[in-house]
Each structure stands twice: as C-alpha cells, then as structure tokens.
Design a protein around this motif. Structure first.
Motif, short mmCIF file in Angstrom:
data_model
loop_
_atom_site.label_atom_id
_atom_site.label_comp_id
_atom_site.label_asym_id
_atom_site.label_seq_id
_atom_site.Cartn_x
_atom_site.Cartn_y
_atom_site.Cartn_z
N GLY A 34 -9.21 0.10 1.18
CA GLY A 34 -8.72 1.52 0.94
C GLY A 34 -8.53 2.29 1.94
N ASN A 35 -9.35 2.33 2.89
CA ASN A 35 -9.25 3.23 4.23
C ASN A 35 -7.84 2.86 5.10
N GLN A 36 -7.69 1.44 5.05
CA GLN A 36 -6.25 1.08 5.73
C GLN A 36 -5.27 1.51 4.94
N ALA A 37 -5.43 1.40 3.70
CA ALA A 37 -4.01 1.73 2.63
C ALA A 37 -3.74 3.26 2.83
N LEU A 38 -4.99 4.18 2.80
CA LEU A 38 -4.64 5.45 2.79
C LEU A 38 -4.07 5.98 4.20
N GLU A 39 -4.31 5.21 5.29
CA GLU A 39 -3.64 5.49 6.63
C GLU A 39 -2.17 5.06 6.50
N LEU A 40 -1.92 3.97 5.81
CA LEU A 40 -0.45 3.56 5.91
C LEU A 40 0.35 4.28 4.86
N PHE A 41 -0.42 4.69 3.84
CA PHE A 41 0.26 5.59 2.91
C PHE A 41 0.96 6.75 3.81
N LYS A 42 -0.02 7.54 4.50
CA LYS A 42 0.47 8.74 5.39
C LYS A 42 1.52 8.29 6.03
N GLN A 43 1.43 7.02 6.87
CA GLN A 43 2.39 6.86 7.92
C GLN A 43 3.67 6.34 7.41
N SER A 44 3.71 5.57 6.14
CA SER A 44 5.20 4.85 5.78
C SER A 44 5.58 5.69 4.67
N THR A 45 4.94 6.83 4.08
CA THR A 45 5.75 7.50 2.94
C THR A 45 6.38 6.46 1.98
N PRO A 46 5.52 5.49 1.26
CA PRO A 46 6.37 4.36 0.42
C PRO A 46 6.86 5.26 -0.68
N ALA A 47 7.96 4.37 -1.23
CA ALA A 47 8.36 4.88 -2.50
C ALA A 47 7.32 4.46 -3.83
N LEU A 48 6.51 3.60 -3.61
CA LEU A 48 5.77 3.13 -4.52
C LEU A 48 4.40 2.61 -4.28
N VAL A 49 3.34 2.54 -4.69
CA VAL A 49 2.23 1.79 -4.12
C VAL A 49 1.88 0.91 -5.31
N LEU A 50 1.28 -0.21 -5.00
CA LEU A 50 0.70 -1.39 -5.83
C LEU A 50 -0.66 -1.41 -5.40
N LEU A 51 -1.59 -0.68 -6.15
CA LEU A 51 -2.94 -0.51 -5.84
C LEU A 51 -3.94 -1.40 -6.65
N ASP A 52 -4.69 -2.20 -6.03
CA ASP A 52 -5.80 -2.92 -6.50
C ASP A 52 -6.95 -2.04 -6.66
N ILE A 53 -7.94 -2.23 -7.90
CA ILE A 53 -8.84 -1.27 -8.15
C ILE A 53 -10.18 -1.84 -7.22
N MET A 54 -10.55 -3.04 -7.18
CA MET A 54 -11.66 -3.92 -6.55
C MET A 54 -11.25 -3.81 -5.03
N MET A 55 -11.37 -2.94 -4.25
CA MET A 55 -11.17 -3.26 -2.69
C MET A 55 -12.37 -2.67 -2.02
N PRO A 56 -12.73 -3.30 -0.80
CA PRO A 56 -13.77 -2.83 0.05
C PRO A 56 -13.44 -1.46 0.71
N GLY A 57 -14.51 -0.72 1.06
CA GLY A 57 -14.38 0.53 1.83
C GLY A 57 -13.94 1.91 0.76
N MET A 58 -12.89 1.75 0.11
CA MET A 58 -12.67 2.67 -0.88
C MET A 58 -11.95 2.02 -2.01
N ASP A 59 -12.69 1.94 -3.15
CA ASP A 59 -11.83 1.18 -4.30
C ASP A 59 -10.73 2.11 -4.83
N GLY A 60 -9.93 1.63 -5.83
CA GLY A 60 -8.53 1.78 -6.06
C GLY A 60 -8.62 3.36 -6.74
#
Length: 226
Positions: A34-60
């Motif tokens: 989750g933490n890595q995903a949040l950083e990548l979200f801020k950096q890449s400004t994606p058009a869409l996110v495929l988000l798994d609920i059960m993730m380490p660090g920060m859940d979906g």
C-alpha cells in the motif's frame, strides 16, 4: 497511453495483469504494498487503479481512502473476499467497480475499458471543456461552476464526465449502468435516477440557457449544452 496502477502484493497476479494491460494498449505500473502504491499514485497520476484489499503495510480500504483525498481517479478493487460487507465497504468508500478472485485477466481488461470508455482524445494532458459557466477538466477530473469547484461523489462525477463528453447523446438507464457502474453491477437502475438528481442539485445554479441534464420521458437522459 493511459497508465494503470496495479496495487497487488501477489507477484504472479500482478505480472499477468501487467502483461494483459500492456497488450491492450495501457502502460501498467506495479506496486507490491500500500505504501509503495500511494507513492506511485502521486508520481504517475494513473488513469485508473486496480487495488487489492489484502496488502501489507496499508490495506486496500485505507489506500482507497487516501486516494479519494487526492483524486477522483477510477478504482477497481480486487480481492479474494467475496462477502457482501466487503463489497459494499469498497463501493461506499468510493470504488468504481469490484472484482473477486479468481478472475479471468481478459475480464479485468474489459472492466478497465468500460470504466475508462471516453471519446476525448487525451493528447496534450490538459483536456478542458466549457459549457457556458460550467468548466469540466477531464484530465484533473474536476468540475467548476462560475469558478467554484463542485464537490461530487466519484460515481456522480464519472456519470457527469461520461455524459458531458457526449453532449446531446441520449442514454437509457441500462446503458449508463453498463458504461459508468460496470457490467457486474447488481443493484437497481434507480441508482441512475438518484445520481442524476444529485447532479441536478449540484448544478442548480447552472443557467438553463447554457445547458442542463434533460430527461427524455420513456427514453433516457441527455447532457444538453448550446
């Protein structure tokens, strides 16, 4: 190419989704927590996110909340959990669609296509359209009326953007459910009526001579603008 962020800690699933999305013409970026995903979200400004609920660090669910603080970017939740409580929690938290594992990769791509089905050409990264005093920024997914940003739920915003990109096109409830809610939506088509009602309330100060969301009795809805 539109970027799709894959937030999935299972390497095999992430690689398969990445391959299928690449084949479909998207640019996938992958995050394993989750933490890595949040950083990548801020950096890449994606058009869409495929988000798994059960993730380490920060859940979906927590990541979805943080994404919604930053953006109305469409989110499709992926999870092994199939309980109705989790499905509702994701949708009520602002997710645009929901898929339970195991799933077929082709279906995930079809869902991505359905959510991102847009006629606007995303060429200069700054697509805006004015409908009189109503300004819609399709890149930033923001709506301003008389210079003031209007707060909309992610689903209501998606509906407005979809219809505004196709002014004067008439859509039935069933078509709007398919294009905006997603093919696996199991609720009533009354959800469209309620969303239209909220949009009209939000746009109540938009002069009718500039545009409006029209109801065509017995047919459907239309975004009309001069």
């Amino acid at each position: 190419m539109k970027t799709v962020l894959i937030a999935e800690d299972e390497e095999a699933i992430s690689r398969v989704l990445s391959a299928y999305l690449s084949k479909a013409g998207y640019t996938p970026v992958r995050a394993a927590n989750g933490n890595q995903a949040l950083e990548l979200f801020k950096q890449s400004t994606p058009a869409l996110v495929l988000l798994d609920i059960m993730m380490p660090g920060m859940d979906g669910f927590e990541l979805l909340y943080k994404i919604r603080e930053l953006s109305s970017c469409p989110v499709i939740m992926l999870t092994a959990r199939d309980e109705i409580e989790n499905r509702l929690a994701g949708l009520n938290g602002g997710a645009d669609d929901y898929m339970s594992k195991p799933f077929v990769p082709e279906e995930v791509v079809a869902r991505v296509n359905a959510v991102l089905r847009r006629p606007v050409q995303w060429t200069d990264g700054n697509v805006k359209r004015c409908y009189g005093s109503l300004l819609i920024d399709y890149t930033a997914r923001t709506v301003l009326l008389n210079g003031v940003e209007i707060s909309l739920t992610p689903r209501d915003l998606s509906l407005l953007l979809f219809m505004a990109e196709r002014p004067h096109q008439i859509y039935t409830r069933e078509q709007l459910i398919e294009y905006v809610w997603g093919m696996d939506y199991e609720g009533s088509d009354r959800a469209v009526d309620l969303s239209i009602k909220r949009l009209r309330q939000a746009l109540s100060h938009w002069p009718p001579e500039e545009g409006e969301i029209r109801t065509l009795r017995g047919t459907g809805y239309q975004f009309w603008s001069k």
